[in-house]
Design a protein around this motif. Structure first.
Motif, PDB file in Angstrom:
ATOM      1  N   TRP A   1      29.420   0.425 -21.286  1.00 14.91           N
ATOM      2  CA  TRP A   1      28.662   0.329 -20.042  1.00 14.91           C
ATOM      3  C   TRP A   1      28.886   1.560 -19.177  1.00 14.91           C
ATOM      4  O   TRP A   1      27.936   2.115 -18.619  1.00 14.91           O
ATOM      5  CB  TRP A   1      29.054  -0.945 -19.290  1.00 14.91           C
TER       6      TRP A   1
ATOM      7  N   THR B   1      28.836  -6.695 -13.835  1.00 17.44           N
ATOM      8  CA  THR B   1      29.792  -6.014 -14.699  1.00 17.44           C
ATOM      9  C   THR B   1      31.120  -5.800 -13.981  1.00 17.44           C
ATOM     10  O   THR B   1      32.192  -6.009 -14.565  1.00 17.44           O
ATOM     11  CB  THR B   1      29.218  -4.668 -15.200  1.00 17.44           C
TER      12      THR B   1
ATOM     13  N   SER C   1      22.955  -7.807  -9.099  1.00 17.30           N
ATOM     14  CA  SER C   1      22.591  -6.727 -10.004  1.00 17.30           C
ATOM     15  C   SER C   1      23.523  -6.692 -11.217  1.00 17.30           C
ATOM     16  O   SER C   1      24.616  -7.260 -11.197  1.00 17.30           O
ATOM     17  CB  SER C   1      22.663  -5.386  -9.271  1.00 17.30           C
ATOM     18  N   GLU C   2      23.083  -5.995 -12.256  1.00 15.90           N
ATOM     19  CA  GLU C   2      23.919  -5.834 -13.448  1.00 15.90           C
ATOM     20  C   GLU C   2      25.197  -5.068 -13.087  1.00 15.90           C
ATOM     21  O   GLU C   2      26.271  -5.344 -13.622  1.00 15.90           O
ATOM     22  CB  GLU C   2      23.164  -5.080 -14.546  1.00 15.90           C
ATOM     23  N   PHE C   3      25.081  -4.130 -12.172  1.00 14.98           N
ATOM     24  CA  PHE C   3      26.230  -3.365 -11.699  1.00 14.98           C
ATOM     25  C   PHE C   3      27.288  -4.314 -11.129  1.00 14.98           C
ATOM     26  O   PHE C   3      28.449  -4.275 -11.511  1.00 14.98           O
ATOM     27  CB  PHE C   3      25.773  -2.352 -10.640  1.00 14.98           C
TER      28      PHE C   3
ATOM     29  N   SER D   1      26.926   4.471 -20.545  1.00 16.35           N
ATOM     30  CA  SER D   1      25.469   4.312 -20.619  1.00 16.35           C
ATOM     31  C   SER D   1      24.818   4.046 -19.255  1.00 16.35           C
ATOM     32  O   SER D   1      23.614   4.235 -19.119  1.00 16.35           O
ATOM     33  CB  SER D   1      25.108   3.170 -21.577  1.00 16.35           C
ATOM     34  N   GLU D   2      25.581   3.621 -18.273  1.00 15.24           N
ATOM     35  CA  GLU D   2      25.027   3.301 -16.958  1.00 15.24           C
ATOM     36  C   GLU D   2      24.778   4.582 -16.161  1.00 15.24           C
ATOM     37  O   GLU D   2      25.684   5.170 -15.584  1.00 15.24           O
ATOM     38  CB  GLU D   2      25.969   2.364 -16.191  1.00 15.24           C
ATOM     39  N   LYS D   3      23.537   4.997 -16.135  1.00 17.47           N
ATOM     40  CA  LYS D   3      23.142   6.256 -15.503  1.00 17.47           C
ATOM     41  C   LYS D   3      23.359   6.244 -13.986  1.00 17.47           C
ATOM     42  O   LYS D   3      23.653   7.266 -13.388  1.00 17.47           O
ATOM     43  CB  LYS D   3      21.667   6.539 -15.793  1.00 17.47           C
ATOM     44  N   LYS D   4      23.239   5.084 -13.357  1.00 21.02           N
ATOM     45  CA  LYS D   4      23.341   4.995 -11.899  1.00 21.02           C
ATOM     46  C   LYS D   4      24.767   5.163 -11.389  1.00 21.02           C
ATOM     47  O   LYS D   4      24.970   5.381 -10.198  1.00 21.02           O
ATOM     48  CB  LYS D   4      22.786   3.659 -11.420  1.00 21.02           C
ATOM     49  N   LEU D   5      25.767   5.070 -12.262  1.00 25.25           N
ATOM     50  CA  LEU D   5      27.152   5.196 -11.809  1.00 25.25           C
ATOM     51  C   LEU D   5      27.398   6.530 -11.107  1.00 25.25           C
ATOM     52  O   LEU D   5      28.072   6.592 -10.095  1.00 25.25           O
ATOM     53  CB  LEU D   5      28.129   5.048 -12.979  1.00 25.25           C
TER      54      LEU D   5
END
Length: 194
Positions: free
Chosen positions: A24, A7, A2-4, A27-31
């Motif tokens: 990141w 990164t 995944s991008e997560f 902007s990363e809402k899932k964090l």
């Protein structure tokens, strides 16, 4: 992957710029969903203008990935570059010597057989470092390595993909890489150095 994960891998391996990582994080809402609330608050509260911010972020996020997979991803990237034989192949070959010295002892054939020859070129060149070689000498030295160095790189990729070498993490100390070695005695035989 995944991008997560990607990164965080780049963060841990110091392959991401501070500004890029900061963008990141914001902007990363899932964090907010993935991290514990106190960890998320700490992550978004870091001052990303200070050099230690990436280190602090790494301490928070490393618990959310498999460190073994991170080191495997990194090493496979270097090995694939060697197989691809780019014009700067020497930088990747030399990295294998550094990794061997950092505890990746299963890289002995690549690190000691090829990487060390980049770090300290053979005495026939009458220089002490790669950068002292002229471009013709550099090309000649690399040409001596191929295709054997690419074959060795493919062999290590196979070990990683088949589970003969499995990374389990890092102790945080110098030479602290941890891995399980399930290679046969024949796999462990030196091929390019004695």
């Amino acid at each position: 992957m995944s991008e997560f994960e990607l990164t965080i891998y780049k963060l841990i391996l110091k392959e991401i710029e501070q500004g890029e990582f900061e963008r990141w994080v914001y902007s990363e809402k899932k964090l907010g969903e993935l991290l514990a609330s106190d960890e998320y608050s700490e992550l978004i509260s870091l001052n990303y203008k200070t050099p230690s911010s990436l280190y602090e972020a790494g301490k928070i996020l490393r618990n959310y990935i498999n460190l073994g997979k991170c080191y495997e991803w990194y090493l496979k990237g270097i090995l694939q570059k060697i197989v691809d034989h780019p014009c700067d192949a020497h930088t990747y070959i030399e990295q294998l010597y550094d990794l061997y010295c950092d505890g990746y002892y299963f890289l002995d054939n690549l690190g000691l057989g090829y990487g060390l020859a980049i770090t300290v070129p053979h005495h026939k060149y009458k220089v002490e470092r790669w950068c002292e070689l002229n471009s013709q000498q550099q090309s000649a030295l690399i040409d001596e390595f191929y295709p054997a160095v690419a074959d060795e790189a493919r062999k290590v990729i196979f070990w990683l993909e088949s589970g003969k070498i499995t990374f389990t993490g890092h102790s945080g100390e110098y030479q602290g890489i941890k891995y399980e070695d399930h290679r046969t005695a024949q796999d462990k035989e030196p091929t390019t150095y004695k």
